[in-house]
Motif scaffolding. Structure first.
Motif: not given
Length: 137
Positions: A90, A94, A119, A122-123, A126
């Motif tokens: 991740w 990111l 983004g 991905c955030l 994560w």
């Protein structure tokens, strides 16, 4: 902490000397001072002085840490470093989405929208990495 403060005081003195030399060199070679570089280096001196002052003040308020003693062993202050995600992709994704975001700002704005969407995904991935999949708890 006190050693870090001394290093920042040395850095401040270096920037002060460099600022004076830079301004004098500009005055000597062109008969005028180049203000952008002079002000930038003077502000670097001010910034390093602020950090050094903070570190000196904090060193007086806090108890001495084990790494401040000259006779301390390397493992005197073994503490928790943090928790790191093993085999996590991740952060890489990111970073790639951040690249797309800023690449889109430099070229075409529609690429930034794609980078922002990737983004966000991905955030979220994560943050919730430990709630599903192989490393779920």
């Amino acid at each position: 902490m006190r050693a870090n403060a001394v290093l920042f005081w040395v850095l401040c003195a270096f920037f002060v000397v460099e600022t004076v030399l830079y301004a004098a060199w500009g005055w000597w070679s062109r008969a005028n001072v180049e203000w952008t570089g002079t002000v930038a280096m003077a502000l670097c001196a001010v910034l390093s002085a602020l950090v050094a002052f903070y570190l000196m003040h904090a060193a007086r308020q806090l108890p001495r840490l084990p790494q401040d003693h000259r006779e301390a062993e390397p493992d005197a202050d073994d503490g928790e470093v943090g928790q790191f995600s093993p085999h996590s992709w991740w952060p890489v994704l990111l970073g790639a989405s951040g690249f797309l975001l800023f690449f889109g700002l430099a070229t075409e704005i529609w690429i930034s929208f794609i980078g922002a969407a990737v983004g966000v995904v991905c955030l979220v991935g994560w943050v919730f990495e430990y709630y599903r999949g192989h490393f779920a708890r």
